[in-house]
Design a protein around this motif. Sequence first.
Motif, PDB file in Angstrom:
ATOM      1  N   VAL A  46      47.945  31.523  47.617  1.00  0.00           N
ATOM      2  CA  VAL A  46      48.055  32.841  48.241  1.00  0.00           C
ATOM      3  C   VAL A  46      46.719  33.568  48.102  1.00  0.00           C
ATOM      4  CG1 VAL A  46      49.268  35.055  48.194  1.00  0.00           C
ATOM      5  CG2 VAL A  46      50.527  32.939  47.743  1.00  0.00           C
ATOM      6  N   ASN A  47      46.317  33.824  46.872  1.00  0.00           N
ATOM      7  CA  ASN A  47      45.007  34.396  46.570  1.00  0.00           C
ATOM      8  C   ASN A  47      44.797  34.337  45.053  1.00  0.00           C
ATOM      9  OD1 ASN A  47      46.086  36.822  45.315  1.00  0.00           O
ATOM     10  ND2 ASN A  47      46.390  37.682  47.363  1.00  0.00           N
ATOM     11  N   SER A  48      43.618  34.715  44.613  1.00  0.00           N
ATOM     12  CA  SER A  48      43.302  34.560  43.186  1.00  0.00           C
ATOM     13  C   SER A  48      44.067  35.547  42.311  1.00  0.00           C
ATOM     14  CB  SER A  48      41.798  34.675  42.935  1.00  0.00           C
ATOM     15  OG  SER A  48      41.321  35.942  43.298  1.00  0.00           O
ATOM     16  N   LYS A  49      44.427  36.704  42.833  1.00  0.00           N
ATOM     17  CA  LYS A  49      45.189  37.675  42.032  1.00  0.00           C
ATOM     18  C   LYS A  49      46.606  37.165  41.776  1.00  0.00           C
ATOM     19  CE  LYS A  49      46.609  42.454  41.666  1.00  0.00           C
ATOM     20  NZ  LYS A  49      46.590  43.793  42.234  1.00  0.00           N
ATOM     21  N   ILE A  50      47.285  36.718  42.812  1.00  0.00           N
ATOM     22  CA  ILE A  50      48.638  36.166  42.664  1.00  0.00           C
ATOM     23  C   ILE A  50      48.586  34.903  41.810  1.00  0.00           C
ATOM     24  CG2 ILE A  50      50.611  35.146  43.900  1.00  0.00           C
ATOM     25  CD1 ILE A  50      50.323  38.178  44.282  1.00  0.00           C
ATOM     26  N   GLY A  51      47.565  34.082  42.039  1.00  0.00           N
ATOM     27  CA  GLY A  51      47.408  32.863  41.244  1.00  0.00           C
ATOM     28  C   GLY A  51      47.272  33.159  39.765  1.00  0.00           C
ATOM     29  N   ALA A  52      46.454  34.149  39.427  1.00  0.00           N
ATOM     30  CA  ALA A  52      46.262  34.514  38.024  1.00  0.00           C
ATOM     31  C   ALA A  52      47.557  35.035  37.405  1.00  0.00           C
ATOM     32  CB  ALA A  52      45.152  35.552  37.888  1.00  0.00           C
ATOM     33  N   ILE A  53      48.298  35.837  38.155  1.00  0.00           N
ATOM     34  CA  ILE A  53      49.573  36.368  37.645  1.00  0.00           C
ATOM     35  C   ILE A  53      50.545  35.227  37.361  1.00  0.00           C
ATOM     36  CG2 ILE A  53      51.628  37.699  38.284  1.00  0.00           C
ATOM     37  CD1 ILE A  53      49.684  39.610  39.810  1.00  0.00           C
ATOM     38  N   CYS A  54      50.698  34.327  38.310  1.00  0.00           N
ATOM     39  CA  CYS A  54      51.621  33.191  38.139  1.00  0.00           C
ATOM     40  C   CYS A  54      51.185  32.299  36.984  1.00  0.00           C
ATOM     41  CB  CYS A  54      51.711  32.371  39.421  1.00  0.00           C
ATOM     42  SG  CYS A  54      52.462  33.229  40.807  1.00  0.00           S
ATOM     43  N   TYR A  55      49.909  31.952  36.967  1.00  0.00           N
ATOM     44  CA  TYR A  55      49.384  31.070  35.919  1.00  0.00           C
ATOM     45  C   TYR A  55      49.550  31.712  34.543  1.00  0.00           C
ATOM     46  CZ  TYR A  55      46.264  28.064  33.274  1.00  0.00           C
ATOM     47  OH  TYR A  55      45.758  27.205  32.340  1.00  0.00           O
ATOM     48  N   ASN A  56      49.151  32.976  34.418  1.00  0.00           N
ATOM     49  CA  ASN A  56      49.213  33.649  33.117  1.00  0.00           C
ATOM     50  C   ASN A  56      50.641  33.810  32.614  1.00  0.00           C
ATOM     51  OD1 ASN A  56      46.440  33.801  33.099  1.00  0.00           O
ATOM     52  ND2 ASN A  56      46.377  35.925  33.786  1.00  0.00           N
ATOM     53  N   PHE A  57      51.575  34.061  33.519  1.00  0.00           N
ATOM     54  CA  PHE A  57      52.977  34.169  33.096  1.00  0.00           C
ATOM     55  C   PHE A  57      53.470  32.843  32.519  1.00  0.00           C
ATOM     56  CE2 PHE A  57      57.560  33.912  33.821  1.00  0.00           C
ATOM     57  CZ  PHE A  57      57.975  35.039  33.126  1.00  0.00           C
ATOM     58  N   ALA A  58      53.145  31.746  33.203  1.00  0.00           N
ATOM     59  CA  ALA A  58      53.622  30.426  32.774  1.00  0.00           C
ATOM     60  C   ALA A  58      52.875  29.910  31.542  1.00  0.00           C
ATOM     61  CB  ALA A  58      53.493  29.421  33.913  1.00  0.00           C
ATOM     62  N   HIS A  59      51.729  30.492  31.219  1.00  0.00           N
ATOM     63  CA  HIS A  59      50.921  30.004  30.105  1.00  0.00           C
ATOM     64  C   HIS A  59      50.787  31.028  28.973  1.00  0.00           C
ATOM     65  CE1 HIS A  59      49.838  27.116  33.203  1.00  0.00           C
ATOM     66  NE2 HIS A  59      49.455  26.322  32.223  1.00  0.00           N
ATOM     67  N   HIS A  60      51.589  32.075  29.007  1.00  0.00           N
ATOM     68  CA  HIS A  60      51.541  33.101  27.965  1.00  0.00           C
ATOM     69  C   HIS A  60      52.345  32.625  26.759  1.00  0.00           C
ATOM     70  CE1 HIS A  60      51.905  36.933  25.935  1.00  0.00           C
ATOM     71  NE2 HIS A  60      50.955  37.385  26.733  1.00  0.00           N
TER      72      HIS A  60
END
Length: 118
Positions: A46-60
């Motif tokens: 989608v974009n880097s902002k959505i990507g960061a949100i998804c990635y960070n949630f799954a890796h927190h």
Amino acid sequence: MKILLKLEYIALFVLGVVMFGQSEYEWWWFLVLFFVPDVSMVGYLVNSKIGAICYNFAHHLGVAVVVFILGNYLNMNELVMAGGILLAHSAFDRILGFGLKYSDDFKNTHLGKIGNKL
């Protein structure tokens, strides 16, 4: 400091394995599902902002602990397993230098830039 952080993440990886061991699943499930949290990178399509949100949630690490505690509290073996895998996977990523992502670039993490450091 880098060595101290790696030792901390190694300890968290071991804790994730121990947490998974509290589930009733066979150990091959750990191997099969270990990289599933990386599916969260699909957000970068989608974009880097959505990507960061998804990635960070799954890796927190906190998300992993909450999932594990909920699994124990609700007696849901699937959540116990998921919490252990999430913690072990996230700690493993940190051992390799893959930190939580900033929204400007996938390679920009809280542990520094990913890639060649020349």
